[in-house]
Design an enzyme around this catalytic site. Structure first.
Site, PDB file in Angstrom:
ATOM      1  N   GLU A  50       0.589  -1.174   0.413  1.00  0.00           N
ATOM      2  CA  GLU A  50       0.212   0.165   0.050  1.00  0.00           C
ATOM      3  C   GLU A  50       0.471   1.168  -0.306  1.00  0.00           C
ATOM      4  O   GLU A  50       0.363   2.768  -0.675  1.00  0.00           O
ATOM      5  CB  GLU A  50      -1.311  -0.003   1.459  1.00  0.00           C
ATOM      6  N   PHE A 112     -11.715  -6.514  14.015  1.00  0.00           N
ATOM      7  CA  PHE A 112     -10.602  -7.025  13.301  1.00  0.00           C
ATOM      8  C   PHE A 112      -9.915  -6.292  11.976  1.00  0.00           C
ATOM      9  O   PHE A 112     -10.914  -5.700  11.125  1.00  0.00           O
ATOM     10  CB  PHE A 112     -10.948  -8.766  12.627  1.00  0.00           C
ATOM     11  N   GLN A 113      -9.206  -5.879  11.821  1.00  0.00           N
ATOM     12  CA  GLN A 113      -8.801  -5.064  10.815  1.00  0.00           C
ATOM     13  C   GLN A 113      -9.183  -2.964  11.166  1.00  0.00           C
ATOM     14  O   GLN A 113      -9.345  -2.734  10.287  1.00  0.00           O
ATOM     15  CB  GLN A 113      -8.404  -5.181   9.489  1.00  0.00           C
ATOM     16  N   LYS A 162     -17.423   0.073   5.675  1.00  0.00           N
ATOM     17  CA  LYS A 162     -18.145  -1.123   5.029  1.00  0.00           C
ATOM     18  C   LYS A 162     -19.563  -0.482   5.098  1.00  0.00           C
ATOM     19  O   LYS A 162     -20.292  -0.830   3.776  1.00  0.00           O
ATOM     20  CB  LYS A 162     -17.608  -1.929   5.393  1.00  0.00           C
ATOM     21  N   MET A 477      25.194   8.013   1.527  1.00  0.00           N
ATOM     22  CA  MET A 477      24.637   9.181   2.241  1.00  0.00           C
ATOM     23  C   MET A 477      25.238   9.680   3.877  1.00  0.00           C
ATOM     24  O   MET A 477      26.194   9.916   4.150  1.00  0.00           O
ATOM     25  CB  MET A 477      23.637   9.794   2.112  1.00  0.00           C
TER      26      MET A 477
END
Lengths: 563, 162
Positions: A50, A112-113, A162, A477
């Protein structure tokens, strides 16, 4: 007609002119994904992480000037976007991020999630929304796009539970948006423009400093016209590269920590600094109290908070950069008459030309391949016509120094946040917008491994993105800082343990090229660039090369370490 | 220098957290913060007292303005304003002390709002200095508990020196 939340979302994207959506499905957004195949005019690009979805949307936005859009699921899908959002926020890039959320009745239940992504992203978005009622959905999406692209642009997140995606309502698209608490100032105050023009007449040693805001407001033409009309030298920040052609004789180069000698000297000897769409980041100013110490400062920016945040300003102009520059040019021209001659800075330009000539960007040649040579060769082969993305670190600075940028929106780089792993997904976003252009991600061997999984995305979509790894088997760097300021204590910066990048590319179905000898550089690079496929070009370069000039952190701009 | 800021905001979920997060994230300091609805539906009024030099307070005001849910910001240091704070103060009040406490209540024009055999709860309003003075004077009786609203402020109708 009544539509579901998912249908309203996709219908709204169409109204906003969205043609590409970067995303990754999951439980909370499965209803939206169920709808996507019915919209053939909307191309969905399935990323492999993502974070890359946001970077790709960001790269698409930087290259096109349009709003980049992505869609991810709740919980980990949402948290994975945070680095991408912060990257876009720091560089003021218009991106709209849609995140799935658990059903409204479960919010706050540690479902959940579930994660409070609106809370998490509050400090790194321009604004964010949680849509709790389907009747506000269309309006919220409209506002999200409006906020992302207007004023000082930035990322806007919309959290979509949802149940809101499943429920139905009448779809009404709000054509007009009125937000009483949000009114960016585009038109400059004429008095401030007059005062700016006064400064030009008083000055003997002016410098124009341009930043990313100038590119954002599509003001490159106005800048070039003004610079040519008054014959004023131009320097830019990393984010401003491309706004002014680096081939122009008024161009002095990038300023700041790894800026050119001429640009940094110009800042600290100028008696007038006109900053346009730049925010005086610490990497630009060096020691603030010594920055532009002899100069009066005119600062043009659309965001009032940028003004007087880091440096004191004599003439603030809150406005769109293009309108302000055009206004200044008009007022200046109207003042020129038989009694008021045009400004003449030729003596100053003479001094600058000497600085430019005496200490140009340079490096020592050797039998090993020099990373700077790789960037110069690339620039020559693509005739400066490519879109360049970079990762972060030495690769980014060499790209900024040794590639000749002449056009706005051709450099995609994480300037503010400095996000390793940005370049490759950003290049994917840009290549989708410009399928016929050469898009090259200049990478280091460290940073490319931070989003290497996107090779699958590029190959799946037949995107001919080229990854040019300046492979020094170091986190270069940090190693450079350790060498210069930490007594050569190379703690955790050796990266000899790395994959075989050629085999890795091939494993993903891309092409792999390895270049280890100077004499092969040009021919192999040309061959790779000509390929219609995704390719990694793994160039083994001098292992302990440093980026110079360098202004040590906290030092004044004219205290540069040179080669 | 101390500044009193009056901020009108859209009354939506998260607006307090946006304002508070702005202060904490940028290292600004909140001395007190008061939020309540206004007469206009959907609009709340915040009074924030903060400290900082001119440049910092200028940044605070601009940053507040930049929040999409903020409608209006005023710095009351630039104008004549009335500023008040309310405090509830529970003080130990046994036997001989009660008369003395009631005299103080009268002098400061406070009110006794609750009383028991050993304690009194006093309601006081005033500007920050008065509230501080009341606390200092009651300290010798033994303060059990204090609850303060933080300042609320309003621009004076007559701006005499402008």
């Amino acid at each position: 007609m009544e539509l579901t939340g998912a249908q309203i979302l996709l219908e709204s994207l169409k109204r906003e002119g969205v043609d590409v959506l970067f995303g990754y499905p999951g439980g909370a957004v499965i209803d939206i994904y169920d709808e996507i195949p019915r919209h053939s005019d909307l191309k969905h690009i399935l990323v492999r992480h993502e974070q890359a979805a946001v970077h790709a949307a960001d790269g698409y936005a930087r290259a096109t000037g349009k709003v980049g859009v992505c869609l991810v699921t709740s919980g980990p899908g949402a948290t994975n976007t945070v680095t991408g959002i912060a990257t876009a926020y720091c560089d003021s890039i218009p991106v709209v991020i849609f995140t799935g959320q658990v059903p409204t009745r479960l919010i706050g239940n540690d479902a959940f999630q579930e994660v409070d992504i609106v809370g998490i992203t509050r400090p790194c978005t321009k604004h964010n929304f949680l849509v709790k009622d389907i009747r506000t959905l269309a309006k919220t999406i409209r506002q999200a796009f409006f906020l992302a692209r207007s004023g000082r642009p930035g990322p806007v997140l919309v959290d979509l539970p949802k149940d809101v995606m499943i429920s139905k309502t009448e779809f009404v698209w709000p054509e007009d948006i009125v937000m009483r608490s949000y009114n960016p100032t585009y038109k400059p105050n004429v008095n401030q423009l007059r005062r700016s023009v006064d400064e030009f007449f008083k000055a003997k040693r002016p410098v124009l400093l341009v930043g990313g805001g100038l590119i954002m407001s599509n003001a490159a033409r106005s800048l070039t016209d003004l610079a040519h009309e008054l014959r004023i030298p131009v320097v830019s920040t990393l984010m401003g590269l491309g706004a002014f052609p680096a081939t122009d004789d008024l161009w002095l180069g990038m300023v700041g920590m790894h800026g050119t000698y001429a640009a940094n000297m110009a800042i600290n000897h100028a008696d007038l600094l006109i900053a346009v769409g730049a925010r005086f980041d610490d990497r630009v100013t060096g020691k603030v109290s010594d920055f532009a110490r002899h100069a009066r400062i005119v600062h043009i920016d659309i965001d009032p908070t940028s003004i007087r945040k880091n440096v004191n300003v004599d003439v603030p102009v809150v406005a769109d950069c293009r309108l302000a520059l055009d206004g200044i040019a008009d007022i200046y021209k109207s003042r020129i008459s038989s009694t008021t001659p045009a400004v003449d800075y030729s003596e100053w330009l003479q001094t600058l030309a000497e600085w430019k000539q005496s200490k140009p960007l340079c490096y020592q040649k050797s039998s090993n391949i020099k990373p700077q040579t790789v960037v110069e060769t690339l620039c020559r082969l693509v005739k400066g016509n490519a879109i360049i993305a970079t990762e972060v670190g030495q690769n980014q600075m060499w790209a900024a120094q040794f590639y000749t940028f002449t056009t706005p929106r051709t450099l995609l780089t994480s300037g503010g946040l400095g996000t390793m792993g940005y370049g490759f997904p950003a290049a994917i976003g840009a290549q989708l917008a410009f399928p016929d252009k050469i898009v090259v991600n200049i990478a280091g061997d460290g940073s490319i491994q931070m989003n290497i999984q996107e090779l699958a995305t590029a190959v799946e979509n037949r995107l001919p993105v080229k990854i040019l790894i300046l492979n020094n088997m170091h986190l270069g760097m940090v190693r450079q800082w350790q060498e210069l300021f930490y007594n050569h204590n190379y703690s955790s910066t050796n990266m000899e343990a790395q994959p075989d990048f050629v085999k890795l590319a091939e494993a993903y179905g891309a092409e792999g090229y390895r270049i280890t000898r100077s004499e092969d550089l040009e021919s192999e690079l040309a061959k790779a660039l000509a390929s219609p496929n995704t390719a990694i070009i793994d160039v083994h370069v001098e292992r302990e090369e440093n980026v110079y000039p360098m202004v040590p952190a906290g030092a004044a701009l004219d205290e540069m370490l040179l080669v | 220098m101390r500044h009193v800021l009056s901020v009108l905001v859209e009354n939506e979920p998260g607006v307090l957290s946006r304002v508070a997060g702005l202060f904490s994230g940028r290292g600004f300091n909140i001395e007190s913060l008061n939020v309540a609805p206004t007469l206009e539906e959907g609009v709340s009024h915040m009074t924030i007292t903060t400290r900082g030099d001119e440049q910092i307070v200028e940044q605070i005001v601009k940053q507040l303005h930049k929040l999409v849910t903020v409608i209006k910001v005023m710095d009351f240091s630039d104008v004549a304003a009335v500023e008040r704070e309310m405090m509830l103060l529970k003080v130990q009040a046994e036997g001989s002390m009660r008369g003395e406490i009631l005299r103080m209540v009268e002098i400061f024009r406070c009110k006794v709002v609750d009383v028991s055999f050993s304690e009194m709860t006093i309601e006081a309003t005033g500007n920050a200095e008065k509230i501080q003075a009341i606390i200092s004077l009651f300290q010798r009786f033994g303060i059990k508990e204090v609850a303060r609203t933080g300042s609320v402020a309003m621009r004076r109708s007559m701006q005499l020196d402008t």
